[in-house]
Write a protein that holds these residues in place. Structure first.
Motif, mmCIF file in Angstrom:
data_model
loop_
_atom_site.group_PDB
_atom_site.id
_atom_site.type_symbol
_atom_site.label_atom_id
_atom_site.label_comp_id
_atom_site.label_asym_id
_atom_site.label_seq_id
_atom_site.Cartn_x
_atom_site.Cartn_y
_atom_site.Cartn_z
ATOM 1 N N MET A 1 -50.506 -15.260 -27.185
ATOM 2 C CA MET A 1 -51.163 -13.970 -27.137
ATOM 3 C C MET A 1 -50.648 -13.132 -28.312
ATOM 4 O O MET A 1 -49.454 -13.101 -28.575
ATOM 5 C CB MET A 1 -50.833 -13.296 -25.800
ATOM 6 C CG MET A 1 -51.608 -12.045 -25.541
ATOM 7 S SD MET A 1 -51.319 -11.184 -23.951
ATOM 8 C CE MET A 1 -51.145 -12.437 -22.744
ATOM 9 N N SER A 2 -51.552 -12.455 -29.028
ATOM 10 C CA SER A 2 -51.155 -11.628 -30.165
ATOM 11 C C SER A 2 -50.366 -10.416 -29.682
ATOM 12 O O SER A 2 -50.405 -10.044 -28.508
ATOM 13 C CB SER A 2 -52.387 -11.167 -30.943
ATOM 14 O OG SER A 2 -53.077 -10.156 -30.221
ATOM 15 N N SER A 3 -49.669 -9.803 -30.623
ATOM 16 C CA SER A 3 -48.854 -8.627 -30.295
ATOM 17 C C SER A 3 -49.724 -7.494 -29.747
ATOM 18 O O SER A 3 -49.362 -6.833 -28.776
ATOM 19 C CB SER A 3 -48.100 -8.170 -31.544
ATOM 20 O OG SER A 3 -47.310 -7.053 -31.251
ATOM 21 N N THR A 6 -50.883 -8.390 -26.245
ATOM 22 C CA THR A 6 -49.775 -8.216 -25.301
ATOM 23 C C THR A 6 -49.587 -6.737 -24.983
ATOM 24 O O THR A 6 -49.452 -6.354 -23.814
ATOM 25 C CB THR A 6 -48.466 -8.808 -25.876
ATOM 26 O OG1 THR A 6 -48.659 -10.198 -26.110
ATOM 27 C CG2 THR A 6 -47.306 -8.596 -24.924
ATOM 28 N N ARG A 7 -49.600 -5.904 -26.007
ATOM 29 C CA ARG A 7 -49.444 -4.455 -25.811
ATOM 30 C C ARG A 7 -50.562 -3.921 -24.913
ATOM 31 O O ARG A 7 -50.310 -3.154 -23.985
ATOM 32 C CB ARG A 7 -49.430 -3.745 -27.164
ATOM 33 C CG ARG A 7 -49.261 -2.244 -27.070
ATOM 34 C CD ARG A 7 -49.237 -1.614 -28.467
ATOM 35 N NE ARG A 7 -49.346 -0.187 -28.408
ATOM 36 C CZ ARG A 7 -48.360 0.654 -28.170
ATOM 37 N NH1 ARG A 7 -47.140 0.179 -27.965
ATOM 38 N NH2 ARG A 7 -48.565 1.955 -28.137
ATOM 39 N N HIS A 9 -52.319 -5.547 -22.751
ATOM 40 C CA HIS A 9 -52.123 -6.086 -21.408
ATOM 41 C C HIS A 9 -51.031 -5.305 -20.666
ATOM 42 O O HIS A 9 -51.159 -5.027 -19.466
ATOM 43 C CB HIS A 9 -51.778 -7.581 -21.502
ATOM 44 C CG HIS A 9 -52.038 -8.348 -20.265
ATOM 45 N ND1 HIS A 9 -53.288 -8.479 -19.694
ATOM 46 C CD2 HIS A 9 -51.180 -9.022 -19.455
ATOM 47 C CE1 HIS A 9 -53.198 -9.201 -18.592
ATOM 48 N NE2 HIS A 9 -51.926 -9.546 -18.420
ATOM 49 N N ILE A 10 -49.970 -4.928 -21.374
ATOM 50 C CA ILE A 10 -48.908 -4.109 -20.783
ATOM 51 C C ILE A 10 -49.465 -2.760 -20.341
ATOM 52 O O ILE A 10 -49.177 -2.286 -19.233
ATOM 53 C CB ILE A 10 -47.741 -3.915 -21.780
ATOM 54 C CG1 ILE A 10 -47.009 -5.233 -22.011
ATOM 55 C CG2 ILE A 10 -46.782 -2.830 -21.291
ATOM 56 C CD1 ILE A 10 -46.018 -5.198 -23.175
ATOM 57 N N VAL A 35 -47.329 -8.823 -16.232
ATOM 58 C CA VAL A 35 -47.895 -9.319 -17.495
ATOM 59 C C VAL A 35 -47.377 -10.724 -17.814
ATOM 60 O O VAL A 35 -47.934 -11.407 -18.657
ATOM 61 C CB VAL A 35 -47.573 -8.326 -18.643
ATOM 62 C CG1 VAL A 35 -48.124 -8.794 -19.977
ATOM 63 C CG2 VAL A 35 -48.112 -6.946 -18.333
ATOM 64 N N ILE A 37 -44.300 -11.529 -19.066
ATOM 65 C CA ILE A 37 -43.550 -11.567 -20.323
ATOM 66 C C ILE A 37 -42.095 -11.239 -20.009
ATOM 67 O O ILE A 37 -41.789 -10.680 -18.961
ATOM 68 C CB ILE A 37 -44.103 -10.570 -21.379
ATOM 69 C CG1 ILE A 37 -44.040 -9.122 -20.854
ATOM 70 C CG2 ILE A 37 -45.511 -10.943 -21.801
ATOM 71 C CD1 ILE A 37 -44.382 -8.072 -21.893
ATOM 72 N N ASN A 41 -39.478 -8.927 -24.648
ATOM 73 C CA ASN A 41 -40.801 -8.781 -25.247
ATOM 74 C C ASN A 41 -41.402 -7.432 -24.859
ATOM 75 O O ASN A 41 -42.053 -6.777 -25.665
ATOM 76 C CB ASN A 41 -41.709 -9.939 -24.819
ATOM 77 C CG ASN A 41 -42.949 -10.067 -25.675
ATOM 78 O OD1 ASN A 41 -43.147 -9.332 -26.636
ATOM 79 N ND2 ASN A 41 -43.796 -11.006 -25.308
ATOM 80 N N PHE A 42 -41.155 -7.030 -23.630
ATOM 81 C CA PHE A 42 -41.647 -5.732 -23.172
ATOM 82 C C PHE A 42 -41.031 -4.612 -24.023
ATOM 83 O O PHE A 42 -41.728 -3.724 -24.495
ATOM 84 C CB PHE A 42 -41.284 -5.537 -21.691
ATOM 85 C CG PHE A 42 -41.886 -4.312 -21.088
ATOM 86 C CD1 PHE A 42 -43.096 -4.379 -20.423
ATOM 87 C CD2 PHE A 42 -41.268 -3.081 -21.190
ATOM 88 C CE1 PHE A 42 -43.669 -3.246 -19.865
ATOM 89 C CE2 PHE A 42 -41.829 -1.956 -20.641
ATOM 90 C CZ PHE A 42 -43.027 -2.033 -19.971
ATOM 91 N N HIS A 45 -42.420 -3.647 -27.380
ATOM 92 C CA HIS A 45 -43.606 -2.788 -27.408
ATOM 93 C C HIS A 45 -43.324 -1.365 -26.925
ATOM 94 O O HIS A 45 -43.906 -0.413 -27.448
ATOM 95 C CB HIS A 45 -44.709 -3.405 -26.541
ATOM 96 C CG HIS A 45 -45.199 -4.711 -27.065
ATOM 97 N ND1 HIS A 45 -46.080 -4.808 -28.114
ATOM 98 C CD2 HIS A 45 -44.905 -5.988 -26.700
ATOM 99 C CE1 HIS A 45 -46.328 -6.087 -28.372
ATOM 100 N NE2 HIS A 45 -45.634 -6.818 -27.523
#
Length: 191
Positions: A1-3, A6-7, A9-10, A35, A37, A41-42, A45
């Motif tokens: 998943m791209s950055s 991911t953002r 999705h968060i 998510v 992750i 990783n969280f 972001h």
């Protein structure tokens, strides 16, 4: 998943969890687990819970503006557009019965916490207030447009709060019908 994915999705997960569990009762771990992750990783972001709250509020403002713009395109008259606002209660009744109004519950929680983001949450109400006021002005109710907008906001929030308390779909439907009848009287008696 791209950055970016991911953002996004968060943000979606945080928005949903803040609504369902409340801001105070939602942790970074809850969001990261939703998510799927790692906490690291969280943190890449969002550094703080307040950072994600601000982003969620911005996303809600953006989403609501898109919705209002759609109502502007779809509604032929101000009355049609205001009815779209009233019918949010029907369209979202299952969530409202379960969790309350997403705007009202967040604004109330942040007010109780005396949180710095309270103004942002209140901005969601302000967005609807200004939009409703414009609709009432277009209906020829310039003199009392803001009063009518605030009345409708207050009534819809009351319906959402009681629907959440009593879990009564018939109540929601009856109140929506009453608000639509009230709207007819506003168009029949322009100021």
């Amino acid at each position: 998943m791209s950055s970016k994915a991911t953002r996004d999705h968060i943000i979606e997960a945080a928005d949903r969890l803040f609504y369902q569990q409340g801001f105070e009762h939602t942790s970074f771990s809850d969001i990261a687990e939703d998510v799927q992750i790692s906490r690291g990783n969280f943190y890449y972001h969002f550094k703080t819970k307040d950072d994600i709250l601000e982003t969620v509020i911005e996303a809600r403002l953006s989403d609501r503006q898109v919705m209002l713009d759609q109502w502007e395109r779809d509604g032929q008259t101000p009355e049609d557009r205001i009815r779209s606002f009233i019918h949010i209660l029907i369209n979202n009744r299952a969530d409202i019965e379960k969790y309350g109004c997403p705007i009202g519950t967040l604004a109330a929680e942040l007010a109780k916490l005396d949180h710095a983001s309270q103004g942002g949450a209140t901005g969601l109400f302000t967005l609807f207030r200004h939009w409703l006021r414009q609709q009432f002005i277009q209906m020829g109710r310039s003199a009392d447009a803001d009063e009518l907008a605030m009345h409708l906001l207050a009534r819809s929030q009351g319906v959402a709060a009681l629907a959440n308390s009593f879990k009564d779909e018939k109540f929601i439907r009856r109140e929506v019908e009453d608000m639509c009848d009230w709207l007819k009287t506003c168009t029949q008696n322009p100021s």
